[in-house]
Design a protein around this motif. Structure first.
Motif, mmCIF file in Angstrom:
data_model
loop_
_atom_site.group_PDB
_atom_site.id
_atom_site.type_symbol
_atom_site.label_atom_id
_atom_site.label_comp_id
_atom_site.label_asym_id
_atom_site.label_seq_id
_atom_site.Cartn_x
_atom_site.Cartn_y
_atom_site.Cartn_z
ATOM 1 N N THR A 1 -8.847 11.520 3.776
ATOM 2 C CA THR A 1 -8.711 10.664 2.595
ATOM 3 C C THR A 1 -10.000 9.919 2.271
ATOM 4 O O THR A 1 -10.197 9.476 1.142
ATOM 5 C CB THR A 1 -7.572 9.644 2.812
ATOM 6 N N HIS B 1 -11.144 9.936 8.007
ATOM 7 C CA HIS B 1 -10.050 10.876 7.788
ATOM 8 C C HIS B 1 -10.311 11.626 6.483
ATOM 9 O O HIS B 1 -11.185 11.227 5.695
ATOM 10 C CB HIS B 1 -8.711 10.134 7.723
ATOM 11 N N GLN C 1 0.835 -1.190 0.000
ATOM 12 C CA GLN C 1 0.000 0.000 0.000
ATOM 13 C C GLN C 1 0.876 1.248 0.000
ATOM 14 O O GLN C 1 2.101 1.161 -0.086
ATOM 15 C CB GLN C 1 -0.920 -0.008 1.213
ATOM 16 N N GLY C 2 0.238 2.421 0.080
ATOM 17 C CA GLY C 2 0.972 3.672 -0.016
ATOM 18 C C GLY C 2 2.063 3.828 1.026
ATOM 19 O O GLY C 2 3.117 4.409 0.764
ATOM 20 N N ARG C 3 1.839 3.299 2.236
ATOM 21 C CA ARG C 3 2.836 3.413 3.301
ATOM 22 C C ARG C 3 3.874 2.302 3.245
ATOM 23 O O ARG C 3 4.764 2.238 4.090
ATOM 24 C CB ARG C 3 2.141 3.411 4.662
ATOM 25 N N GLY C 4 3.756 1.408 2.260
ATOM 26 C CA GLY C 4 4.768 0.378 2.069
ATOM 27 C C GLY C 4 4.446 -0.967 2.669
ATOM 28 O O GLY C 4 5.196 -1.924 2.480
ATOM 29 N N THR C 5 3.358 -1.076 3.435
ATOM 30 C CA THR C 5 3.021 -2.344 4.075
ATOM 31 C C THR C 5 2.664 -3.393 3.029
ATOM 32 O O THR C 5 1.816 -3.162 2.171
ATOM 33 C CB THR C 5 1.839 -2.167 5.041
ATOM 34 N N GLU D 1 5.697 2.626 -6.535
ATOM 35 C CA GLU D 1 5.257 1.793 -5.422
ATOM 36 C C GLU D 1 6.384 0.839 -5.037
ATOM 37 O O GLU D 1 6.343 -0.353 -5.315
ATOM 38 C CB GLU D 1 3.996 1.028 -5.798
ATOM 39 N N GLN E 1 9.868 -2.707 2.540
ATOM 40 C CA GLN E 1 9.341 -4.063 2.690
ATOM 41 C C GLN E 1 9.380 -4.829 1.370
ATOM 42 O O GLN E 1 9.677 -6.028 1.339
ATOM 43 C CB GLN E 1 7.900 -4.014 3.209
ATOM 44 N N SER F 1 8.742 0.057 -1.693
ATOM 45 C CA SER F 1 8.995 0.322 -0.287
ATOM 46 C C SER F 1 10.120 -0.567 0.218
ATOM 47 O O SER F 1 10.577 -1.489 -0.466
ATOM 48 C CB SER F 1 7.728 0.055 0.532
#
Length: 392
Positions: A142, A140, A36-40, A275, A279, A277
C-alpha cells in the motif's frame, strides 16, 4: 479524549493555569474524530499555544538583524524536546517486563512488580517497546499504490525512508525555513509523554510554514464537511434490492439473471465502501463526541449571507453593462451581389473583417426597474455574414 485534553494538554477553560501541559499553555484546540479503513476510531487535533507565533512571524524573527540566534536556539530546543524521531534505547536487554510478551498497547504500562525491581528501567523498557511496535514503519504494497512503475522512482507515499534523516534542527539563514531533525527515517514523529499515556500509534507535527498550515486545515475541513450515506438508508436500500433481485421467476432469460446479479453486486459494493465500522456505531450509540473544541462556533449559511450582501450593495465588478457590436452596414442591391463579393474575399489572405468597434449601452431606468441587465454580451461576426442577414 477529555482526560487527554485536561490532563496531558493541561487546557484550562478559564485560562488561569500558567503552567499548562506537556506542550505549554494551550490557548485553543480543535479536533475531529474519524475511522480509518480498518474501522479504528482516532482523532486529528490542532493545538494553539499561548505566545505561539504564526509562520510569517517566526520567519521574520529568525531573520531579524541577520538572525536572532537566541530565539532560534530556544525554539529549536523546545521542538527537539517535544518531538522525538527515533526508537529510545533499550536500557537493559536482560530486563523483562512482567507483561513483556503481550503487545504494549494492550497493557497499562509497567506493573507494580516491575516498578519494585527498577522504576527507571521499567519505564524506559516500556517506552522502548511502545515506540518499536507503534511508530516504526515497515513498507507494504500500500506504500507504493500510487507508483506508476519505472522510470518513476519508487517512493513510499508516507515519505518514510531510511535515507530521510537530519542530525540536527536548523534554520536556513537565507530563507528562514525551519528543518527539524530526524534521527531515523522509518520512525514516525511522536511525543514520549503522549504515547505513554494513550498507548497507541500517534503523530505530531509543528506547523511552521504556510503550506503545512493550509494542508492540515484543508484535511480537517474536508473530512468534517464530507457527506456519507446514512446507515439506515443504506441497509434499507440493500434489503429492498436483495428482496427484489432474489425473487425467482421461471420465465426470465439468462440476460435478465445476469443483470440482476450485477445489480446485486453493486448494492453490496455500495455498502462495503461506506466508512462505517463497529467502532463508529458503538461510538454513536454511546453518544460519544465526533469532534472536540475549546470554543463555540456559530453556523454561517453562506448562500443566504451572500444573497443579503448582494441585495444590499451590489458589486460593480460583478454587474456590468451589456456590450454589443454596432451593426452599421453598407446597402447591397441583391443577394447575388453579396455572394459575388464573398467569393472575391475568399481568395484574399484575410477574407473577412472582424468588427472590433464596441460601445457600451447604459442601463436605462426601465431596465433597472425590471432588474437591470447583469451580463456582458459580445457579438463578433464577419461583414459577409452581416450582409447576408441584411439581404434577407
Amino acid at each position: 479524549m477529555k482526560a487527554f485534553i485536561s490532563e496531558i494538554l493541561g487546557y484550562d477553560p478559564k485560562q488561569e493555569d500558567l503552567e499548562g501541559g506537556i506542550l505549554g499553555v494551550v490557548k485553543a484546540y480543535y479536533g475531529c474524530v474519524e475511522a480509518q479503513g480498518r474501522g479504528t476510531v482516532h482523532c486529528h487535533m490542532l493545538v494553539w499555544l499561548e505566545g505561539g507565533l504564526n509562520p510569517n512571524q517566526i520567519k521574520e524573527k529568525a531573520l531579524a538583524n541577520g538572525g536572532d540566534l537566541k530565539f532560534q536556539e530556544k525554539l529549536l530546543a523546545f521542538l527537539d524536546d517535544t518531538i522525538s524521531t527515533s526508537i529510545p534505547s533499550d536500557p537493559d536487554p536482560d530486563f523483562e517486563l512482567e507483561l513483556g510478551k503481550i503487545h504494549p498497547c494492550a497493557t497499562r504500562g509497567p506493573t507494580e512488580s516491575d516498578n519494585t525491581r527498577n522504576v527507571s528501567a521499567a519505564r524506559e523498557k516500556d517506552l522502548h517497546n511502545l515506540v518499536k511496535k507503534c511508530q516504526f514503519h515497515t513498507h507494504h504494497p500500500t506504500c507504493y499504490k500510487y507508483w506508476r512503475g519505472k522510470p518513476e522512482p519508487k517512493e513510499c507515499r508516507f515519505d518514510l525512508d531510511e535515507s530521510n534523516t537530519a542530525p540536527i534542527s536548523v534554520f536556513d539563514p537565507e530563507t528562514g525555513e525551519l528543518t527539524l531533525r530526524c534521527l531515523d527515517g522509518l520512525v514516525n514523529n511522536f511525543n514520549e509523554s503522549t504515547i505513554e499515556a494513550i498507548r497507541c500509534n500517534m503523530d505530531i507535527k509543528f506547523i511552521g510554514s504556510g503550506p503545512a498550515a493550509k494542508a492540515i486545515h484543508y484535511y480537517i475541513t474536508d473530512y468534517i464537511t464530507k457527506t456519507q450515506l446514512q446507515a439506515h438508508v443504506a441497509y434499507a436500500a440493500l434489503e429492498l434490492a436483495v428482496g427484489r433481485l432474489g425473487e425467482y421467476d421461471a420465465n426470465i432469460d439468462e440476460y435478465t439473471v445476469r443483470a440482476r446479479r450485477l445489480l446485486q453486486k453493486c448494492a453490496h459494493s455500495m455498502i462495503a465502501k461506506q466508512e462505517l465500522s463497529a467502532q463508529q456505531v458503538v461510538s454513536y450509540l454511546m453518544d460519544y463526541e465526533d469532534h472536540f473544541t475549546s470554543h463555540k462556533f456559530s453556523s454561517l449559511y453562506w448562500t443566504g449571507f451572500e444573497k443579503f450582501i448582494n441585495d444590499e450593495d451590489r458589486s460593480p465588478e460583478c454587474y456590468r453593462s451589456r456590450v454589443e457590436i454596432p451593426q452599421e452596414l453598407p446597402e447591397v442591391s441583391s443577394p447575388e451581389d453579396v455572394n459575388a463579393e464573398h467569393d472575391v474575399n475568399s481568395d484574399l489572405d484575410h477574407p473577412v473583417d472582424i468588427a472590433t468597434a464596441v460601445h457600451s449601452l447604459e442601463t436605462t431606468e426601465e431596465e433597472e426597474e425590471e432588474g437591470g441587465v447583469d451580463e456582458i454580451t459580445l457579438i463578433l461576426t464577419t461583414q459577409a455574414d452581416l450582409r447576408h442577414q441584411q439581404a434577407k
